[in-house]
Design an enzyme around this catalytic site. Structure first.
Site, PDB file in Angstrom:
ATOM      1  N   SER A   1      -3.314   6.866   6.802  1.00 42.43           N
ATOM      2  CA  SER A   1      -3.278   6.111   5.549  1.00 42.43           C
ATOM      3  C   SER A   1      -1.934   5.466   5.236  1.00 42.43           C
ATOM      4  CB  SER A   1      -3.677   7.025   4.380  1.00 42.43           C
ATOM      5  OG  SER A   1      -2.765   8.097   4.272  1.00 42.43           O
TER       6      SER A   1
ATOM      7  N   THR B   1      -1.889   6.471  -0.235  1.00 45.87           N
ATOM      8  CA  THR B   1      -0.542   5.920  -0.340  1.00 45.87           C
ATOM      9  C   THR B   1       0.481   7.049  -0.433  1.00 45.87           C
ATOM     10  OG1 THR B   1      -1.540   4.225  -1.696  1.00 45.87           O
ATOM     11  CG2 THR B   1       0.866   4.401  -1.789  1.00 45.87           C
TER      12      THR B   1
ATOM     13  N   THR C   1       1.769   2.074   2.256  1.00 40.72           N
ATOM     14  CA  THR C   1       0.392   2.403   2.630  1.00 40.72           C
ATOM     15  C   THR C   1      -0.145   1.415   3.668  1.00 40.72           C
ATOM     16  OG1 THR C   1      -1.818   2.825   1.719  1.00 40.72           O
ATOM     17  CG2 THR C   1      -0.647   0.959   0.821  1.00 40.72           C
TER      18      THR C   1
ATOM     19  N   ARG D   1      -6.855  -8.438   2.275  1.00 41.79           N
ATOM     20  CA  ARG D   1      -6.840  -7.672   1.020  1.00 41.79           C
ATOM     21  C   ARG D   1      -5.482  -6.958   0.855  1.00 41.79           C
ATOM     22  NH1 ARG D   1      -5.916  -2.065  -0.558  1.00 41.79           N
ATOM     23  NH2 ARG D   1      -7.129  -1.653  -2.416  1.00 41.79           N
ATOM     24  N   VAL D   2      -4.963  -7.051  -0.340  1.00 38.48           N
ATOM     25  CA  VAL D   2      -3.732  -6.335  -0.677  1.00 38.48           C
ATOM     26  C   VAL D   2      -4.022  -5.481  -1.905  1.00 38.48           C
ATOM     27  CG1 VAL D   2      -1.376  -6.637  -1.547  1.00 38.48           C
ATOM     28  CG2 VAL D   2      -2.209  -8.100   0.303  1.00 38.48           C
ATOM     29  N   GLY D   3      -3.599  -4.235  -1.870  1.00 35.21           N
ATOM     30  CA  GLY D   3      -3.856  -3.336  -2.998  1.00 35.21           C
ATOM     31  C   GLY D   3      -2.697  -3.302  -3.978  1.00 35.21           C
ATOM     32  N   ASP D   4      -2.603  -2.201  -4.689  1.00 37.39           N
ATOM     33  CA  ASP D   4      -1.572  -2.063  -5.727  1.00 37.39           C
ATOM     34  C   ASP D   4      -0.196  -1.721  -5.172  1.00 37.39           C
ATOM     35  OD1 ASP D   4      -2.779   0.440  -4.923  1.00 37.39           O
ATOM     36  OD2 ASP D   4      -1.586   1.406  -6.491  1.00 37.39           O
TER      37      ASP D   4
ATOM     38  N   THR E   1      -1.646   6.090  -6.700  1.00 32.48           N
ATOM     39  CA  THR E   1      -2.384   6.211  -5.445  1.00 32.48           C
ATOM     40  C   THR E   1      -3.872   6.097  -5.752  1.00 32.48           C
ATOM     41  OG1 THR E   1      -2.760   7.629  -3.517  1.00 32.48           O
ATOM     42  CG2 THR E   1      -2.442   8.753  -5.608  1.00 32.48           C
ATOM     43  N   GLY E   2      -4.648   5.748  -4.744  1.00 32.63           N
ATOM     44  CA  GLY E   2      -6.089   5.611  -4.952  1.00 32.63           C
ATOM     45  C   GLY E   2      -6.523   4.159  -4.871  1.00 32.63           C
TER      46      GLY E   2
ATOM     47  N   GLY F   1      -6.645   0.678  -5.305  1.00 30.91           N
ATOM     48  CA  GLY F   1      -5.615  -0.212  -5.819  1.00 30.91           C
ATOM     49  C   GLY F   1      -6.106  -1.238  -6.815  1.00 30.91           C
TER      50      GLY F   1
END
Ligand code: GLY
Length: 321
Positions: free
Chosen positions: A80, A182, A200, A210-213, A233-234, A236
């Site tokens: 991860s 993350t 992450t 795709r890009v998360g938080d 975390t989690g 995003g």
């Protein structure tokens, strides 16, 4: 086991008044009791050890946070974080990371491929460019121009899992997957200054691009040296929707304890999307200027590691459900 002092730091209700004092003084508050570092999930225990080496020597919080993130990125078994992470649906691992120091300096990279230490590239962005965020091939080019090397490592376990996933191609994030996600780190150093980092490989089998938080300042990480620091975390998308880490820091500015501020953010997520939140996990961890800390999450099962002068322990975060 959590020591008495760690318990007090976690639950102190003195935060309101003392925080107001620290806001005025811009220095550590009277309850300041030495450095503290918090890292997400059970791999946070090792991360904290790397960070603590720097904090114990009176080093900067931002250096400690970077060192912790690098350790997680080095783990070639982690699915991860870093190059060993699970790929997107095209089979390519892409990395996101950001870092923030005590002077509101921040740097970030996202959609970065084949670079072992995205957190250190983010730091280079922070320290050597007028920008905050570089993405994709531009981020990779910047990394190569700054002495980072291309690394073609592919984790056989992640590759095997991707081939398995291709059989159904069903997109379904798994809550508390392997007690990893993350790596998010927030630290308060011996000088009373804050810093943080997060890194992450993002959601497994995400749509390409795709890009998360995690690389977004204010979502995956926020540090305000007058108030506190928070990381997430989690899933995003849910964190971005409420600018989660910034929200937590602002609630600490209003006088909430770190845990209450994290709970406030989680409750807002649940209030605005009650149905979706039932099947998602998001966790926040936060530390304030006094060294009080806390975390909160949607679902049970999120843990974070805390290192103080009393030792390094894993804490089960309280959860909404
Ligand atoms: N929190 C990591 C991600 O959603 O990418």
């Amino acid at each position: 086991m959590t020591s008495r002092r760690q318990f007090i730091r976690r639950t102190s209700a003195l935060g309101v008044g003392l925080l107001a004092f620290s806001r005025l003084s811009k220095a550590a508050s009277p309850t300041f009791d030495g450095p503290v570092v918090l890292s997400t999930w059970n791999f946070g225990l090792q991360t904290n050890e790397a960070a603590w080496k720097i904090l114990a020597e009176k080093g900067r919080a931002v250096d400690a946070a970077e060192a912790g993130a690098r350790l997680a990125e080095d783990d070639l078994k982690s699915t991860s974080v870093g190059l060993a992470g699970r790929p997107d649906r095209e089979g390519i691992t892409t990395l996101d990371a950001c870092i923030m120091d005590e002077f509101y300096n921040c740097g970030s990279v996202c959609f970065l491929e084949k670079i072992k230490h995205p957190i250190s590239v983010a730091r280079k962005v922070m320290e050597t460019t007028p920008h905050v965020m570089l993405a994709g091939s531009g981020a990779q080019q910047f990394a190569l121009e700054n002495g980072f090397e291309l690394d073609d490592y592919v984790n056989p376990e992640s590759e095997k899992a991707w081939h398995e996933w291709l059989k159904t191609s069903e997109y379904k994030p798994i809550i508390n997957f392997e007690n990893h996600d993350t790596i998010g780190i927030v630290a308060l150093d011996a000088h009373g200054n804050l810093g943080g980092a997060c890194s992450t490989s993002g959601m497994a089998y995400k749509i390409r691009g795709r890009v998360g938080d995690s690389p977004i300042i204010g979502a995956g990480l926020y540090v305000d040296n007058e108030v506190g620091a928070c990381t997430a975390t989690g899933t995003g998308e849910e964190v971005i929707r409420i600018a989660g880490s910034h929200l937590v820091v602002e609630k600490m500015r209003d006088g909430m304890s770190p845990e209450d501020a994290c709970r406030y953010a989680v409750e807002r997520m649940i209030r605005i999307r009650p149905e979706q939140s039932k099947t998602l996990q998001v966790g926040f961890i936060a530390v304030n200027k006094s060294g009080e800390y806390g975390g909160y999450c949607i679902q049970p099962g999120f843990q974070y590691a805390v290192h103080t002068n009393e030792g390094n322990v894993l804490v089960d975060a309280r959860s909404y459900y």
